[in-house]
Design an enzyme around this catalytic site. Structure first.
Site, PDB file in Angstrom:
ATOM      1  N   THR A 248      13.010  -1.594   8.580  1.00 29.88           N
ATOM      2  CA  THR A 248      12.190  -2.620   9.224  1.00 29.88           C
ATOM      3  C   THR A 248      10.727  -2.269   9.005  1.00 29.88           C
ATOM      4  OG1 THR A 248      11.656  -3.706  11.331  1.00 29.88           O
ATOM      5  CG2 THR A 248      12.340  -1.414  11.457  1.00 29.88           C
TER       6      THR A 248
ATOM      7  N   HIS B  29      22.322  10.463  17.817  1.00 31.38           N
ATOM      8  CA  HIS B  29      22.467  11.920  17.860  1.00 31.38           C
ATOM      9  C   HIS B  29      23.927  12.355  17.984  1.00 31.38           C
ATOM     10  CE1 HIS B  29      20.985  15.825  17.835  1.00 31.38           C
ATOM     11  NE2 HIS B  29      20.194  15.846  18.894  1.00 31.38           N
TER      12      HIS B  29
END
Length: 393
Positions: free
Chosen positions: A312, A364
């Site tokens: 993006t 994560h």
């Protein structure tokens, strides 16, 4: 009499239903074969439904706002009839009639709040124009008011110019909101940052940009450099090109990159497939085509399906730094930002260079800090020495 049914197109498996957002014809109107009659909106795209035969739109079965599924009847075309004037006043016609230039927004608001029609009240303004005082007098003569009711009317009149507009949220906007909340709730999202010196790429674009455009028919932008750098970095860190599916990790051996594109309906992410096999010119052409389709509302479900990693570029809107949100079920997203001249230390000296911040948001649960930092450093190194992209070193 020969009639033809107007049906909802077959929706993809990932789309349960759709909403009717616009009819371009009214019941009784003449229509031509292949003329777009109705638009339906899914949580991904707007689909246009054309007339399968010429004739008269005899019936609208599902009005604007209705929720429909695949192959559901939307309306009926009478192929042997001719258009007839319609005398039935619909709610939409009434709203359009009462929203003409004869009334300001404050007057229309008062009429709506008290469920009144323009024809119920005689206007005292210029050329019979309806005023707020006309509405207040009409309300006052309808029934006796208590002190509390009078206070409400006075407060309403006092704030009449502070109008509000309430519109339903589009399906795309609702889906975006759902996915953003889903990411926040269901992933362990972290973001790591770095910065890159864009002078080498700017120099390349300045040197070869004109020749590139002349030869390939498309401008040499920054995005093709970003895509190629990301592909090379994904090859070195396959966990970032993977996704979580239940208790399994799915590693993708191909490189389909989603590119965030701003459209009038919201931010969408069409997919450039097999980026490792495409040249920079091919990538630039696909990005340009997606941008045009997005502005025209022509993106298809296939254009938006898939993708292993998203890029993006908030820099086109002037964003200096941001924290992008992962595009599920992907595991990471790269945010590019505005290129700004900043002083940096280079070889023991302070110099001014065009710098850009990079931001990598990642899940994560799948990606460790070491991998995320290494991935971002790899992109930085490739962009600061773009010849390495061609040599894959």
């Amino acid at each position: 009499m020969q009639t033809f049914e107007i049906l909802t197109p077959v929706l993809p498996e990932s789309v349960a239903d759709a909403t009717v957002v616009a009819w371009h014809k009214k019941a009784g109107d003449m229509v031509q074969r292949d003329e777009v009659l109705v638009e339906i909106e899914t949580d991904k795209v707007v689909l246009e439904v054309p007339a399968i035969e010429s004739g008269v739109l005899e019936q609208i079965v599902e009005p604007v706002g209705a929720t429909v599924v695949s192959k559901q009847l939307l309306g009926v075309i009478n192929a042997s009839a001719t258009a007839q004037p319609q005398e039935v006043e619909t709610i939409t016609t009434r709203i359009e009639t009462e929203s003409n230039n004869d009334m300001g927004p404050a007057v229309r608001r008062l009429l709506a709040e008290h469920d009144l029609s323009r024809n119920d009240i005689e206007g005292s303004g210029v050329n019979g124009r309806l005023t707020r005082e006309d509405i207040e007098q009409h309300i006052a003569h309808q029934a006796p008011q208590t002190v509390e009711e009078v206070s409400v009317v006075e407060e309403m009149v006092f704030n009449a110019d502070r109008s509000e507009t309430r519109v339903p949220m589009t399906r795309l906007r609702k889906r975006i909101a759902e996915r953003l909340l889903e990411v926040k709730s269901n992933t362990a999202m972290l973001t790591t940052f770095n910065e890159v010196d864009m002078l080498p790429i700017q120099t390349l674009r300045k040197k070869y940009g004109e020749k590139f455009e002349k030869q390939h028919g498309v401008r040499l932008g920054f995005m093709s450099f970003y895509v190629k750098a990301v592909v090379e970095a994904l090859k070195r860190y396959p966990a970032i090109n993977a996704s979580i599916d239940g208790d399994d990790v799915v590693y993708h051996n191909y490189f389909d990159i989603s590119i965030a594109v701003s459209t009038p309906r919201g931010l969408v992410t069409p997919v450039i497939r097999d980026c490792d096999k495409k040249s920079m010119a091919e990538i630039e052409k696909e990005i340009k085509a997606y941008a045009i389709k997005g502005q025209e509302g022509k993106l298809t479900v296939e254009d938006l399906t898939g993708g292993n990693f998203t890029i993006t570029n908030g820099g086109v809107f002037g964003s200096l730094m941001s924290t992008p949100i992962i595009n599920p079920p992907q595991s990471a997203i790269l945010g590019m930002h505005a290129i700004k001249d900043r002083p940096i230390a280079l070889n023991g000296e302070v110099v001014i260079r065009p710098m850009m911040y990079l931001a990598l948001s990642y899940d994560h649960r799948l990606i460790d800090g070491k991998e995320s930092v290494g991935f971002l450093v790899t992109i930085k190194e490739l962009l600061e020495d773009p010849t390495r992209i061609l040599l894959a070193v």
